[in-house]
Design a protein around this motif. Structure first.
Motif, short mmCIF file in Angstrom:
data_model
loop_
_atom_site.label_atom_id
_atom_site.label_comp_id
_atom_site.label_asym_id
_atom_site.label_seq_id
_atom_site.Cartn_x
_atom_site.Cartn_y
_atom_site.Cartn_z
N ILE A 169 0.86 -1.19 0.00
CA ILE A 169 0.00 0.00 0.00
C ILE A 169 0.89 1.25 0.00
O ILE A 169 1.86 1.33 0.76
N GLU A 170 0.57 2.22 -0.87
CA GLU A 170 1.35 3.46 -0.96
C GLU A 170 0.48 4.66 -0.64
O GLU A 170 -0.74 4.61 -0.81
N LEU A 171 1.13 5.72 -0.20
CA LEU A 171 0.40 6.97 0.08
C LEU A 171 0.77 8.01 -0.97
O LEU A 171 1.94 8.30 -1.19
N ILE A 172 -0.25 8.54 -1.64
CA ILE A 172 -0.03 9.60 -2.63
C ILE A 172 -0.38 10.93 -1.96
O ILE A 172 -1.46 11.09 -1.39
N ASP A 173 0.55 11.86 -2.06
CA ASP A 173 0.40 13.16 -1.41
C ASP A 173 -0.64 14.02 -2.13
O ASP A 173 -1.52 14.63 -1.52
N GLN A 174 -0.52 14.06 -3.45
CA GLN A 174 -1.46 14.85 -4.26
C GLN A 174 -1.61 14.20 -5.63
O GLN A 174 -0.63 13.71 -6.19
N ILE A 175 -2.83 14.21 -6.18
CA ILE A 175 -3.07 13.59 -7.49
C ILE A 175 -4.29 14.25 -8.15
O ILE A 175 -5.27 14.56 -7.47
N PRO A 176 -4.25 14.49 -9.47
CA PRO A 176 -5.41 15.08 -10.14
C PRO A 176 -6.59 14.11 -10.19
O PRO A 176 -6.39 12.89 -10.24
N LEU A 177 -7.79 14.67 -10.18
CA LEU A 177 -9.02 13.89 -10.32
C LEU A 177 -9.72 14.33 -11.60
O LEU A 177 -9.97 15.53 -11.79
N LEU A 178 -10.01 13.38 -12.49
CA LEU A 178 -10.68 13.69 -13.75
C LEU A 178 -12.04 13.01 -13.81
O LEU A 178 -12.17 11.82 -13.49
N PHE A 179 -13.04 13.76 -14.22
CA PHE A 179 -14.38 13.23 -14.45
C PHE A 179 -14.45 12.94 -15.95
O PHE A 179 -14.33 13.86 -16.76
N ILE A 180 -14.62 11.67 -16.32
CA ILE A 180 -14.54 11.29 -17.74
C ILE A 180 -15.77 10.50 -18.18
O ILE A 180 -16.60 10.11 -17.36
N THR A 181 -15.87 10.25 -19.47
CA THR A 181 -17.02 9.53 -20.02
C THR A 181 -16.96 8.04 -19.66
O THR A 181 -15.89 7.51 -19.35
N ASP A 182 -18.12 7.37 -19.76
CA ASP A 182 -18.16 5.91 -19.51
C ASP A 182 -17.21 5.17 -20.44
O ASP A 182 -16.54 4.23 -20.03
N GLN A 222 9.75 11.27 3.90
CA GLN A 222 9.57 12.71 4.09
C GLN A 222 9.97 13.56 2.88
O GLN A 222 9.99 14.79 2.94
N GLU A 223 10.30 12.90 1.75
CA GLU A 223 10.63 13.66 0.53
C GLU A 223 9.50 13.55 -0.47
O GLU A 223 8.88 12.50 -0.60
#
Length: 253
Positions: free
Chosen positions: A33-46, A77-78
């Protein structure tokens, strides 16, 4: 652009079928399991969502440009930048991908339920982005990439063992001992013994495949255990999955 923060992901690499990208309730202790600090969210078509979830082809260039270097991982921490990664949703389901610097969704993950609910809240009332899938090859399911319907309702362990059985059957079909096919069909369906003797190797294999590619039962499991005996690579997978069965039973007792 929408962003999500502090996201837990469990990557499944090189999976072209969404049924192998396990949902949260099927995650295991030893999964990384990994932790992502920040990531874009896209609303896309089916259509595009299905393309990302159930295929391994090039993503639209405009989508890749939109998310380029906008994801950050935290390690020791980086902060590390990721070339192309995003959370995508069609408003009904969610998947996360990371291309590992390529142009296709090499790694995929589901989200934990709380973060999944947050995704739906964030896109509520918005319109999906329209990205054009430039070129795509029509996907065909086959014995080593079964149709989702044939995996429907199975647990992670059952899906793994079913894929193992299909790998063993595929190997059997292409082996130098085609006469073994009738033997294994008799193991699968002993009542048909006298009829099986009259089948050609091809007919016997078709019947064995047609019988075993539906659902999963103790008969499937028994056949799988017998057919992979003496093959170290297959036996390793088998043993790994059976350890999970005993862990699961112990946790229930």
């Amino acid at each position: 652009m929408l962003y999500m923060h502090d996201l837990w992901v469990n990557w499944f690499e090189g999976e072209e079928n969404g049924y192998n990208v396990c949902r949260f309730h099927e995650w295991r202790k030893e999964d990384g399991i990994e932790l992502i600090d920040q990531i874009p969210l896209l609303f896309i078509t089916d259509e595009l969502f299905d393309f990302i979830e159930n295929d391994l082809q090039d993503l639209p260039m405009s989508l890749l440009q939109d998310i380029h270097r906008k994801t950050y991982l935290k390690k020791n921490q980086e902060r590390h930048t990721v070339d192309y990664a995003a959370v995508v949703t069609n408003g009904k389901d969610v998947i996360v991908f990371d291309t590992l610097g390529y142009t296709l969704p090499v790694k995929k993950s589901r989200l934990i339920p709380r973060q999944e609910r947050l995704v739906f809240e964030m896109v509520q009332g918005k319109h999906p982005e329209s990205y054009i899938i430039e070129e795509s090859i029509s996907k065909e399911h086959h014995i080593l990439s079964l149709d989702p319907g044939k995996m429907s309702g199975l647990t992670r362990r059952e899906r793994q063992l079913k894929q193992l059985l299909m790998m063993a059957l595929d190997q059997l079909k292409n082996s130098d001992h085609p006469e073994e096919i009738r033997y294994w069909l008799t193991e699968w369906d002993p009542c048909q013994y006298s009829h099986i003797k009259q089948l050609s190797n091809e007919e016997a294999w078709d019947r064995l495949y047609e019988g075993t590619c539906k659902g999963w039962s103790s008969l499937h499991e028994e056949l799988c255990g017998k057919i992979i005996k003496g093959q170290p690579f297959f036996e390793t997978i088998w043993q790994g999955e059976n350890q999970h069965k005993s862990h699961h039973l112990n946790s229930q007792n």
